[in-house]
Scaffold this motif. Structure first.
Motif, PDB file in Angstrom:
ATOM      1  N   ASP A   1      -2.150   2.017 -12.562  1.00 12.60           N
ATOM      2  CA  ASP A   1      -3.183   2.790 -11.336  1.00 12.60           C
ATOM      3  C   ASP A   1      -3.781   3.834 -12.142  1.00 12.60           C
ATOM      4  O   ASP A   1      -4.239   4.933 -11.240  1.00 12.60           O
ATOM      5  N   LEU A   2      -4.190   3.891 -13.349  1.00 13.49           N
ATOM      6  CA  LEU A   2      -4.842   5.033 -13.906  1.00 13.49           C
ATOM      7  C   LEU A   2      -6.199   5.096 -13.307  1.00 13.49           C
ATOM      8  O   LEU A   2      -6.932   4.213 -13.355  1.00 13.49           O
ATOM      9  N   ARG A   3      -6.668   6.188 -12.887  1.00  9.89           N
ATOM     10  CA  ARG A   3      -7.903   6.339 -12.155  1.00  9.89           C
ATOM     11  C   ARG A   3      -9.038   6.421 -13.078  1.00  9.89           C
ATOM     12  O   ARG A   3      -8.892   7.111 -14.239  1.00  9.89           O
ATOM     13  N   GLU A   4     -10.068   5.927 -12.583  1.00  6.70           N
ATOM     14  CA  GLU A   4     -11.240   6.030 -13.550  1.00  6.70           C
ATOM     15  C   GLU A   4     -11.708   7.453 -13.532  1.00  6.70           C
ATOM     16  O   GLU A   4     -11.716   8.229 -13.067  1.00  6.70           O
ATOM     17  N   GLY A   5     -12.035   7.673 -15.051  1.00  2.00           N
ATOM     18  CA  GLY A   5     -12.396   9.082 -15.500  1.00  2.00           C
ATOM     19  C   GLY A   5     -10.985   9.966 -15.615  1.00  2.00           C
ATOM     20  O   GLY A   5     -11.316  11.056 -16.037  1.00  2.00           O
ATOM     21  N   ASP A   6      -9.949   9.651 -15.119  1.00  6.78           N
ATOM     22  CA  ASP A   6      -8.596  10.580 -15.292  1.00  6.78           C
ATOM     23  C   ASP A   6      -8.188  10.686 -16.692  1.00  6.78           C
ATOM     24  O   ASP A   6      -8.226   9.539 -17.546  1.00  6.78           O
ATOM     25  N   GLU A   7      -8.431  11.811 -17.219  1.00  2.00           N
ATOM     26  CA  GLU A   7      -7.739  12.285 -18.622  1.00  2.00           C
ATOM     27  C   GLU A   7      -6.367  12.675 -18.845  1.00  2.00           C
ATOM     28  O   GLU A   7      -6.010  13.539 -19.819  1.00  2.00           O
TER      29      GLU A   7
ATOM     30  N   GLN B   1      -7.137  -8.791 -12.141  1.00  2.00           N
ATOM     31  CA  GLN B   1      -6.408  -7.704 -12.547  1.00  2.00           C
ATOM     32  C   GLN B   1      -6.680  -6.184 -11.836  1.00  2.00           C
ATOM     33  O   GLN B   1      -7.913  -5.772 -12.085  1.00  2.00           O
ATOM     34  N   PRO B   2      -6.035  -5.852 -10.841  1.00  2.00           N
ATOM     35  CA  PRO B   2      -6.638  -4.692  -9.930  1.00  2.00           C
ATOM     36  C   PRO B   2      -6.501  -3.277 -10.909  1.00  2.00           C
ATOM     37  O   PRO B   2      -5.489  -3.233 -11.852  1.00  2.00           O
ATOM     38  N   ALA B   3      -7.611  -2.551 -10.820  1.00  2.00           N
ATOM     39  CA  ALA B   3      -7.434  -1.350 -11.370  1.00  2.00           C
ATOM     40  C   ALA B   3      -7.832  -0.107 -10.288  1.00  2.00           C
ATOM     41  O   ALA B   3      -8.544  -0.512  -9.284  1.00  2.00           O
ATOM     42  N   ASN B   4      -7.838   1.021 -10.851  1.00  2.00           N
ATOM     43  CA  ASN B   4      -8.250   2.129  -9.926  1.00  2.00           C
ATOM     44  C   ASN B   4      -9.579   2.657  -9.961  1.00  2.00           C
ATOM     45  O   ASN B   4      -9.855   3.710 -10.511  1.00  2.00           O
TER      46      ASN B   4
ATOM     47  N   ASP C   1       0.885  -1.344  -0.083  1.00  2.00           N
ATOM     48  CA  ASP C   1      -0.078   0.083  -0.077  1.00  2.00           C
ATOM     49  C   ASP C   1       0.809   1.235   0.051  1.00  2.00           C
ATOM     50  O   ASP C   1       2.007   1.212   0.308  1.00  2.00           O
ATOM     51  N   ASN C   2       0.417   2.443  -0.473  1.00  2.00           N
ATOM     52  CA  ASN C   2       0.898   3.706  -0.348  1.00  2.00           C
ATOM     53  C   ASN C   2       1.088   4.068   1.177  1.00  2.00           C
ATOM     54  O   ASN C   2      -0.082   4.031   1.877  1.00  2.00           O
ATOM     55  N   PRO C   3       2.185   4.164   1.534  1.00  2.00           N
ATOM     56  CA  PRO C   3       2.467   4.663   3.047  1.00  2.00           C
ATOM     57  C   PRO C   3       2.129   6.055   3.447  1.00  2.00           C
ATOM     58  O   PRO C   3       2.283   6.292   4.566  1.00  2.00           O
ATOM     59  N   LEU C   4       1.851   7.044   2.549  1.00  2.00           N
ATOM     60  CA  LEU C   4       1.517   8.451   2.753  1.00  2.00           C
ATOM     61  C   LEU C   4       0.058   8.492   3.261  1.00  2.00           C
ATOM     62  O   LEU C   4      -0.511   8.040   2.527  1.00  2.00           O
ATOM     63  N   PRO C   5      -0.156   9.184   4.226  1.00  2.00           N
ATOM     64  CA  PRO C   5      -1.666   9.123   4.484  1.00  2.00           C
ATOM     65  C   PRO C   5      -2.246  10.164   3.397  1.00  2.00           C
ATOM     66  O   PRO C   5      -1.692  11.104   2.916  1.00  2.00           O
ATOM     67  N   ALA C   6      -3.436   9.909   3.390  1.00  2.00           N
ATOM     68  CA  ALA C   6      -4.344  10.281   1.999  1.00  2.00           C
ATOM     69  C   ALA C   6      -4.851  11.661   2.441  1.00  2.00           C
ATOM     70  O   ALA C   6      -5.820  11.871   2.950  1.00  2.00           O
ATOM     71  N   LEU C   7      -4.157  12.762   2.577  1.00  2.00           N
ATOM     72  CA  LEU C   7      -4.547  13.910   3.097  1.00  2.00           C
ATOM     73  C   LEU C   7      -5.522  14.752   2.210  1.00  2.00           C
ATOM     74  O   LEU C   7      -6.007  15.762   2.663  1.00  2.00           O
ATOM     75  N   ARG C   8      -5.008  14.565   1.025  1.00  2.00           N
ATOM     76  CA  ARG C   8      -5.815  15.420  -0.006  1.00  2.00           C
ATOM     77  C   ARG C   8      -7.225  15.294  -0.285  1.00  2.00           C
ATOM     78  O   ARG C   8      -7.803  13.904   0.213  1.00  2.00           O
ATOM     79  N   PRO C   9      -8.319  15.836  -0.720  1.00  2.00           N
ATOM     80  CA  PRO C   9      -9.474  15.682  -0.752  1.00  2.00           C
ATOM     81  C   PRO C   9      -9.726  14.489  -1.688  1.00  2.00           C
ATOM     82  O   PRO C   9      -8.833  14.133  -2.600  1.00  2.00           O
ATOM     83  N   LEU C  10     -10.794  13.845  -1.279  1.00  2.00           N
ATOM     84  CA  LEU C  10     -11.163  12.422  -2.011  1.00  2.00           C
ATOM     85  C   LEU C  10     -11.143  12.901  -3.671  1.00  2.00           C
ATOM     86  O   LEU C  10     -12.005  13.749  -3.997  1.00  2.00           O
ATOM     87  N   ASP C  11     -10.519  12.082  -4.459  1.00  2.00           N
ATOM     88  CA  ASP C  11     -10.677  12.154  -5.874  1.00  2.00           C
ATOM     89  C   ASP C  11     -11.863  11.200  -6.229  1.00  2.00           C
ATOM     90  O   ASP C  11     -11.721  10.282  -6.705  1.00  2.00           O
ATOM     91  N   GLU C  12     -13.085  11.765  -6.285  1.00  2.00           N
ATOM     92  CA  GLU C  12     -14.181  10.944  -6.727  1.00  2.00           C
ATOM     93  C   GLU C  12     -15.099  11.524  -7.742  1.00  2.00           C
ATOM     94  O   GLU C  12     -15.412  12.530  -7.657  1.00  2.00           O
ATOM     95  N   MET C  13     -15.283  10.801  -8.812  1.00  2.00           N
ATOM     96  CA  MET C  13     -15.928  11.350  -9.714  1.00  2.00           C
ATOM     97  C   MET C  13     -17.396  11.644  -9.581  1.00  2.00           C
ATOM     98  O   MET C  13     -18.170  12.292 -10.491  1.00  2.00           O
ATOM     99  N   HIS C  14     -17.988  10.732  -8.805  1.00  2.00           N
ATOM    100  CA  HIS C  14     -19.436  10.776  -8.574  1.00  2.00           C
ATOM    101  C   HIS C  14     -19.949  12.014  -7.779  1.00  2.00           C
ATOM    102  O   HIS C  14     -20.272  11.963  -6.886  1.00  2.00           O
TER     103      HIS C  14
END
Length: 656
Positions: free
Chosen positions: A624-630, A121-124, A22-35
């Motif tokens: 780890d390309l994010r869903e909806g990321d362009e 196959q994991p994906a983001n 896992d990524n060891p850095l805490p997820a401090l930035r706002p959630l990257d959510e498309m919905h």
């Protein structure tokens, strides 16, 4: 009557990618959510829907880590499975991957009722990154795919209402701090798999909750649901009411008819039975129905556009059939969260089984005939009766343990002294991740990480924050306290805690990185860049002094921090410093697809356009390309006016 339902262990071997650290850095930035939807779309919605869309949307992943260490190098690997089977159905469950039902076979006909992914196959796509397609998944937490998509859950045998056996799955959902359970029950001679589900709120406060059961089925089908209207949501982030089955001149109940990925949330009238079915050209397929508490029904389609096709191939082997999803949830749409009152629970029963009905013809007549057929094979009253019978077993203590989940539930139960009949979170499940927090709970102090490892994850609920505030002030304690304060919205106090942490003994890179994120959020990019440079320098020293890296934790930390640092440095034009960070990344890290994309951006910033173009021409895959990321398309457009190559086209909406 002899009960013949059986539960057994099995091992699946299939081409599978590694999950990695896992990524060891805490997820401090706002959630990257498309919905998310625009405010203008809310004013015309039903009042209860608008209220639930605005109720407690998730803004942070904390305390859950981001899962971005997976790759796309598939090789034959073994996955533990549990099989529950009677004389009519066989369900294969993956307890190490969120308890997903990977396969549901109707034995008399030999038909597979689900879309079965031939690979892992994991994906983001999950809220925290790693997710995979296929089967039936249990989504709890908040809008999006659950953070438990690729995590283990507890599993055990439990007596069933008819005297046979059920398979119980349970875990602690960390985003909302809620325990839940899923009981799989196959009555003898039944063509339907019953699924009893329950979410508990043991807290003395109201808690938002969320649930959707997502069922992958082959996309060459027609989807039936008892509705004349639906709410359409696409990657343009607009929510609008549309007619069913035909919208914009096209019958959208046939998934292949759509061009772009989209959700259709069906508006099922309040007095109608809750059900949804997917039928092939011969009228055969799967039906899902439930008690009325599970209100919502939805169709998700990938669409026939190039982006949708790319994603379908990305998630499986090229050349395999595509899929769509039929879904069922607690609310009308997945944009909503439901209030769960203090010390209460919500529960329901679902049923899954083979179905045969006419799918062609006038919509109303097709629905009436299908509903009559469903009533004939599984009366609505029988589902309600099965739910009542299951409730009497919901608190039964599990018997033989078949799989182990995480220790987070055990930690919370120890802290609060809760009694949760039916879902025991045994102290024996506490592990390495929980150990420092158990020490804080029992001794009032936070220990240093063993063997100079990077700091582990942070717990951010108010009760843990209170304990950190009264613990002896060490650098590590101040770091964790700042993360909890940041999550709680007290950003100024978080920065003060991190600044105090810099004055303490121990590594400085964790708090410097936190201060860098705080600077970025406060729109101070130059100071953020300075903090990132200092953090990366300190991390490289710390990692170099560490005695090996058997779990890959230091490599993961350097990669994650290096990626953030390069992005921040390029944002302020410090290309030389960005290049310095790049050169210190491990060769294996630089070879990963995500970092090949980073390299192309760095070369472009340095004015080395031909070399940046050569990175694209050589080819790379961003695992780890994010869903909806362009991001790939945007960087390509800076390089050339040529059309985006198909291999890089993951756009899920019309081109602006």
């Amino acid at each position: 009557m002899e009960i013949v339902t059986t539960i057994r262990h099995e091992v699946l071997t299939l081409p599978a990618a590694r999950l990695g650290p896992d990524n060891p850095l805490p997820a401090l930035r706002p959630l990257d959510e498309m919905h998310r939807i625009e405010d203008r779309d809310k004013k015309d919605l039903p009042r209860d829907m608008a209220r639930q869309i605005g109720y407690a949307p998730l803004h942070s992943l904390l305390p859950v880590p981001v899962r971005d260490g997976y790759d796309r190098d598939r090789a034959p690997r073994s996955l533990d499975a549990l099989v529950i089977e009677n004389d009519r159905l066989r369900a294969t469950v993956l307890p190490g991957l969120g308890g997903r039902i990977a396969s549901l076979v109707h034995k008399p006909t030999g038909r597979e009722l689900l879309y079965v992914n031939p690979v892992f196959q994991p994906a983001n796509f999950a809220l925290n990154g790693a997710w995979f397609s296929g089967g039936i998944e249990w989504n709890i937490g908040a809008t999006g795919h659950t953070t438990l998509s690729c995590s283990p859950v507890h599993a055990a045998r439990v007596p069933a209402p008819d005297g046979g056996e059920m398979l119980r799955l349970w875990e602690w959902e960390r985003l909302r701090d809620l325990p839940f359970q899923v009981d799989l029950w196959l009555p003898d001679g039944s063509d339907f798999l019953y699924v009893g589900a329950r979410i508990r709120n043991p807290h003395e406060r109201q808690v938002p909750t969320y649930w959707w059961s997502n069922i992958a089925v082959p996309e060459d089908c027609r989807v039936l649901a008892p509705a004349e209207e639906a709410y359409h949501f696409g990657y343009e982030q607009r929510l609008r009411r549309v007619p069913v089955p035909e919208y914009d001149g096209v019958d959208r109940t046939y998934p292949p008819n759509s061009t772009y990925a989209a959700d259709y949330f069906y508006e099922v009238p309040g007095d109608r039975r809750r059900w949804i079915a997917a039928l092939d050209a011969d009228g055969h397929g799967l039906v899902q129905t439930s008690t009325d508490t599970l209100r919502g029904r939805k169709l998700f389609v990938w669409g026939r556009g190039p982006g949708g096709r790319s994603w379908q191939q990305w998630l499986t082997e090229p050349g395999t059939g595509g899929y769509c999803e039929i879904q069922a949830g607690l609310a009308r749409t997945q944009l909503e969260h439901v209030r769960l009152e203090p010390e209460s629970e919500v529960s329901w029963l679902e049923a899954y089984g083979p179905f045969e009905a006419r799918r062609e013809g006038e919509w109303g007549a097709v629905l009436d005939e299908a509903e009559a057929r469903l009533e004939g094979v599984l009366p609505r009253a029988d589902v309600d009766a099965a739910y009542t019978a299951w409730l009497r077993c919901a608190d039964t203590d599990p018997g033989e343990r078949l799989a182990a989940g995480s220790g987070w539930g055990a930690l919370e139960v120890l802290r609060a002294g809760w009694k949760l009949p039916g879902t025991p979170f045994d102290e024996s499940t506490l592990g390495e991740e929980q150990r420092p927090w158990l020490r804080l709970l029992r001794a009032g102090s936070f220990p240093e990480p063993p063997e100079s490892r990077p700091p582990g994850g942070t717990l951010v609920a108010r009760h843990w924050r209170d304990m950190l505030e009264t613990a002896p002030a060490t650098g590590l304690t101040e770091y964790h306290l700042g993360v909890a304060q940041w999550h709680g919205g007290d950003r100024a106090q978080a920065v003060r805690s991190w600044e105090r942490g810099l004055a303490q003994d121990g590594p400085s890179w964790p708090v410097l990185r936190c201060l860098a994120v705080a600077d970025r959020e406060e729109r101070n990019p130059e100071r953020a860049a300075d903090h990132y440079v200092r953090a990366f320098d300190d991390l490289c020293r710390e990692a170099g002094d560490a005695d090996g890296d058997p779990a890959g934790e230091w490599t993961a930390a350097v990669a994650a921090l290096g990626r953030e640092a390069i992005e921040a440095l390029l944002a302020v034009g410090r290309t030389a410093d960005a290049r310095s960070v790049w050169e210190r990344l491990a060769p294996a890290t630089r070879a990963r697809g995500r970092f090949r994309l980073v390299e192309a951006g760095l070369l472009l910033a340095e004015g080395r356009n031909e070399e940046a173009r050569a990175v694209f021409d050589a080819g790379f895959e961003v695992a780890d390309l994010r869903e909806g990321d362009e991001v790939i398309g945007r960087l390509w457009a800076r390089l050339t006016d040529e059309p985006l190559p198909d291999r890089y086209d993951f756009r899920m909406r019309p081109t602006p």
